[in-house]
Structures are given as structure tokens and as C-alpha cells.
Design an enzyme around this catalytic site. Sequence first.
Site, PDB file in Angstrom:
ATOM      1  N   LYS A   1       0.860  -1.190   0.000  1.00 57.06           N
ATOM      2  CA  LYS A   1       0.000   0.000   0.000  1.00 57.06           C
ATOM      3  C   LYS A   1       0.896   1.240   0.000  1.00 57.06           C
ATOM      4  O   LYS A   1       2.076   1.177   0.360  1.00 57.06           O
ATOM      5  CB  LYS A   1      -0.895   0.046   1.255  1.00 57.06           C
ATOM      6  CG  LYS A   1      -1.910  -1.061   1.385  1.00 57.06           C
ATOM      7  CD  LYS A   1      -2.772  -0.865   2.629  1.00 57.06           C
ATOM      8  CE  LYS A   1      -3.773  -2.004   2.809  1.00 57.06           C
ATOM      9  NZ  LYS A   1      -4.638  -1.793   4.005  1.00 57.06           N
TER      10      LYS A   1
ATOM     11  N   ASP B   1       0.212 -11.162   1.060  1.00 56.42           N
ATOM     12  CA  ASP B   1      -1.190 -10.892   0.736  1.00 56.42           C
ATOM     13  C   ASP B   1      -1.325 -10.325  -0.678  1.00 56.42           C
ATOM     14  O   ASP B   1      -2.262 -10.633  -1.424  1.00 56.42           O
ATOM     15  CB  ASP B   1      -1.795  -9.868   1.702  1.00 56.42           C
ATOM     16  CG  ASP B   1      -1.445 -10.081   3.155  1.00 56.42           C
ATOM     17  OD1 ASP B   1      -0.271 -10.414   3.447  1.00 56.42           O
ATOM     18  OD2 ASP B   1      -2.322  -9.872   4.001  1.00 56.42           O
TER      19      ASP B   1
END
Length: 620
Positions: free
Chosen positions: A134, A144
Site C-alpha cells: 500500500k 497478501d
Amino acid sequence: MAQAAVGEESPSRAMAETVIKQWPAGVVSTTGGPGKWGYEEGVLLDGMAAEWQTTGDGQDFKYIKAAVDKYVTADGAITGYKADGHTLDDIELGRAVLLVYRVTQEAKYYKAAKFLHEQLALQPRTASGGYWHKQIYPNQMWLDGAYMAEPFRAAYAAGFQESGDFDDIAKQLLLMDEHMREPKTGLMKHGWDESKEMAWADKTTGLSPEVWARAMGWYGMALVDVLDWFPKDHPQRAALVAALNRTAAAVMKVQDAKTGLWWQVMDKGGKAGNYPEASASCMFVYALAKGVRMGYLPQSDEAGARRGWEGIQKQFVTTGPDGLMVLNGTVKVGGLGGTPYRSGSYEYYVGEKTQANDAKGAGAFLLAGSEMEQAGTQALGQGKTVLVDAWFNSQTRKNAAGQTELFHYKWDDDSNSGFSFFGRAFQRYGVKLATEVAAPTAANLKGAQIYVMASPDIPSKNPTPHYMDKASGDALEAWVKAGGVLLLFSNDRDNTEFEHFNTLSDRFGMHFNPVLSHHVVEPDHGPGEVTIPAGTGIFGEGFKAYMKDTSTITVSGPAKAVVTDKGDVMIAVSHVGKGVVLEVVDPWFYNEYADGRKMREYMGFEAATDVAGWAVRQAK
């Protein structure tokens, strides 16, 4: 019929029905923002998609489309998408958007997917080229992210001819394999800070301290899903399969011997505070079972998937007071850094709480169950290949990006006209799919055991049709005699070529008659109903099928009628040499009548599964 009970009464079928009743249109009450665009709903829809494709229950697709339609506007914008966050999590739901596009061919879904693809072009990267997880997590790759971004990218690249993307997709996954895997155990750490500046990062490796189960689950699932789309001849495909094998071997070593489950902190099973975790256990079952079915992993790995699936049912599944399924034991969240600070320590991971019917857990459960529904048959066709013809039927269309693509009775066509569900029927037996874009020869038939030809082109369908010729017929006849299984599907007099096609068909004692039989005028479907009797040797119990606007067959010599309706031969079989030829008067298994979205009572999905299974068993 033999496959009438596909998916019925299975745990994942019960979960799908629970999801539909409990969270209409994908508004998931257990997420932090019900009805807001996010990866948790995306994972749930991935599970629903897998269940639909495995069972042919059309209500699953209706659910997916309703969920997607909450967000995608008429002009293709995505309601509630926060572009400035640059988070891989927000790419994940794009997989469902792409699926709805492929099925409906509506441009608005392409526009939404294109926007997500463009978002990835803006995603910040580490010095070695890996995506930041992110914007707020600089220089960090999290496992992830493998699942959040790469299966979407691979599906988009395959669908919209972005072949250059595959190099970078492989790079993202292999960077993780190279830097995040422990050499001794083969297990993978949750996060990697390439700058080594984060407090949780090892100052030598940049890795987070522990092996979090769901993180490895994301990675394993990403690999098996990316490989669905990855070009067979890509130079990095073998490296991805090798990474999957390393992942599976490591995962199997730490599977709990007693329960068959996997622990929240994977390599510390039984330590105080640790607990078996549901979502990761489901993810590993899915990755192992699918990897075996698709031929990436050894057959022996299926035993681990079976033990895991049994353990999941025993430990995590209960029934609520409303009679709906409850999946307990999914950890709600797991991360690194941020506020409040997450250290990535053992104490941090085991301190995270679990909840019932978490969307991520339910989605992973559906994915696992969709594979276990196929586990009983997947070994039958291992090592076999089914070719679909793209020479005699080589129709093209423009996709929403304006690109020319093959369609109509093709494995990768998910729209009404496609054979994607028929292809999946073969894949449930472990068969590999391939497409032949040239005329059949001994050389290009050599690696195939089954060959499917459907409705050869006529000029109104394709201005430059390829017609069956003697050389092609000779090659196919010799291939059948040597043990090949040939499936020939005709059509009615106005929609297929007969004269040249029959020069092949006649070799086996079957002649397609250029008539319009079983003609249907909507909405009266009655004329298309065909009774399939019991005892055909192909299907199980008798059932009522649907074949609209067909030709008929005249049999002679070695050929025998299998299904006759109103005096017309509809299906025939001819054994020639070591091989066999099956002929049907209709393309029959195209998605419109096999994907369960309409006229489910005619059991097109089950019929396709039976025919695929019969062909696999005939193949030498």
C-alpha cells in the site's frame, strides 16, 4: 443420470446457499464496511465463482453479478473506489468484475477492469521492482499482495492481449519466492521490507519475524490461480510451478498430524496461545487440491488436501439457529506496522481474534470445497489432453477493447457461445485443455487423446471458412484408429457446413443430414426437449435434455444410434480401430445451456460432465 448430484449436499454448496441468504448482493455484515468496495467481498465472490463453475448452479453467478453491480456504474466507473490509496487490496474485487464482463460481454465491466489495470501501472514499487503493498507501507511486499493483484492481472492480460504483463506478474511472485522464503523450512514470512527500515524488519534480511498462515495461503492460491491464465510457452511458467511445489512441500510438512489443520503461526503448532486457523486451512486445501488437479503438484499431495478438508468440517463448521452454515475460526485481520502498531511477533499474531462467518474465511471455504467436489475424479484424466478445433470453426469478434479474438465453442469463451463449461467438465477429470488453430495433421494430433469439433463455419458466419479436406480427414481417421476419441458436434441446416464435414463423418458410418429439426420458437421450449434414456453407456440415469434447432444423423456400418427422438437419431457412436467417434446433432454444451443460468431443468451441465467423463475413459 450419473452426474445429477454434482455439488448437491456438499459442504461448499451449503455454504453458497448460506451466503446468498445471509448476505444478499454481497453486502457482508461481518466486514468493517458492509457494501463498500473491498478485498474481503472480492474473496467471497471468488469462492462463489469457483462454486458456480464446479456445480453449474446459475444462482451463484446471479449473486456475483448483483454484488458487482453495486459498484460498477453505467459508464464503467467504480463507486467508492479510493484511487489515492494505491492499495493492492482494492484490486482484488476486479476479478469478479472481469468474470462478469467475460460472461455478459458488457463494455461497462471492461471499463471498470481497465481502470483497475491502469491503477496498477501507478502502484509504487520497491527498488527491485516489487509492488508496495500500500502507499502507506513504503518499500514493503506482503504475501497478501500476491493474491490481491496477480490473478486479476493475469486474467486481464489473457483477456485483453496484454502479453507483456506476464513478465512482470512472474517477477512479482518470484521476488517473493526468492526473498521471503526461509531456506531451511521452505516457509515464507509475511512481509519483506526491502529498505530494512521498519521496526519489525530483520536488519539483515528485511523479513518480518513469523510465518503467518493466511499470508502463505494467499501466496499459494495466487500461484494456482495465475497459472490458469499464464501462457504455456512463457519462459517463467516452469519457475512458477516450481515455486508452487516448494510452497506445497513446506505447507505439508507443518500440517497438524492430529487434526489435518494448519496453525495461525505455522511452524509453532501447539505452543501456548497458538490456534488452528480456518481461512488458511481452507486456502491450503484449495491450493493443494487444485495444484494436483491441474497437474502442477504430485498426486500424493491430494491426501493432505483431504485430511485438511475433513479437519475443517470437524473443527470449524457448525449450524446456526436459523439452519444456515457457520464457519468459525477465521482470524479477522493480520498486518504489519500501522497504527496501532503491529509488530509481527508471535504474540501479535496469536493475539488476533477469530470470528464466525468472516467473508475471507467463507470465500476460502468455497474455493476449497469447489476443489474437493472434483477430487474424486481428477486422477482419471491426468496426462491426457483435449483439443478443441479453431480451424474449421474459426469465428472472431471484437472485444470491448476493440481487439479481435476467437470465440464460439472455445475453451476461453465464457459468454453464451463458449465452451468454457465444457472445458471445465474435462478439467474436473484432470485433463489439460488445448486449442488447435491449424488444420489437423499427424504432428499436431500426436499429443492429444481427445479432439472436439463443433459446427464448422459457413460464409455467413466466417467470410473465409476452412473446409474439411482429404488430408485433414486422413489424419483424423488415422488418429482415431490409433486410439483417439473424436467428438463431432453439428448444427442445423442454416448454421453449419455439411458437405465437407460429412466427408469426415461418413468415414465412421455417420452422416449429418442438413435439416432443421427440433425447431424452437421462443418461448415454447417443448420442441427442443429430447429424452435421454438410461443405459446409453455414456449417461447414467435417463433425463430430459434440450437440443434446439438441430440436424439429424443417418447411421451405417460400424455406427450405432445412442439416442433417438421422434424417429430421428440425435447421438451416435462408432468404434473404429482402437478409437471411437461420438456425434451429436447440436453443439449442445455451449455455455448458454450448460452454465446453469437458464433452463437448469435440462441438466446440460451434468450432461457435459458425463460426456467428458465418457471421453476420458475411452481415451487410450
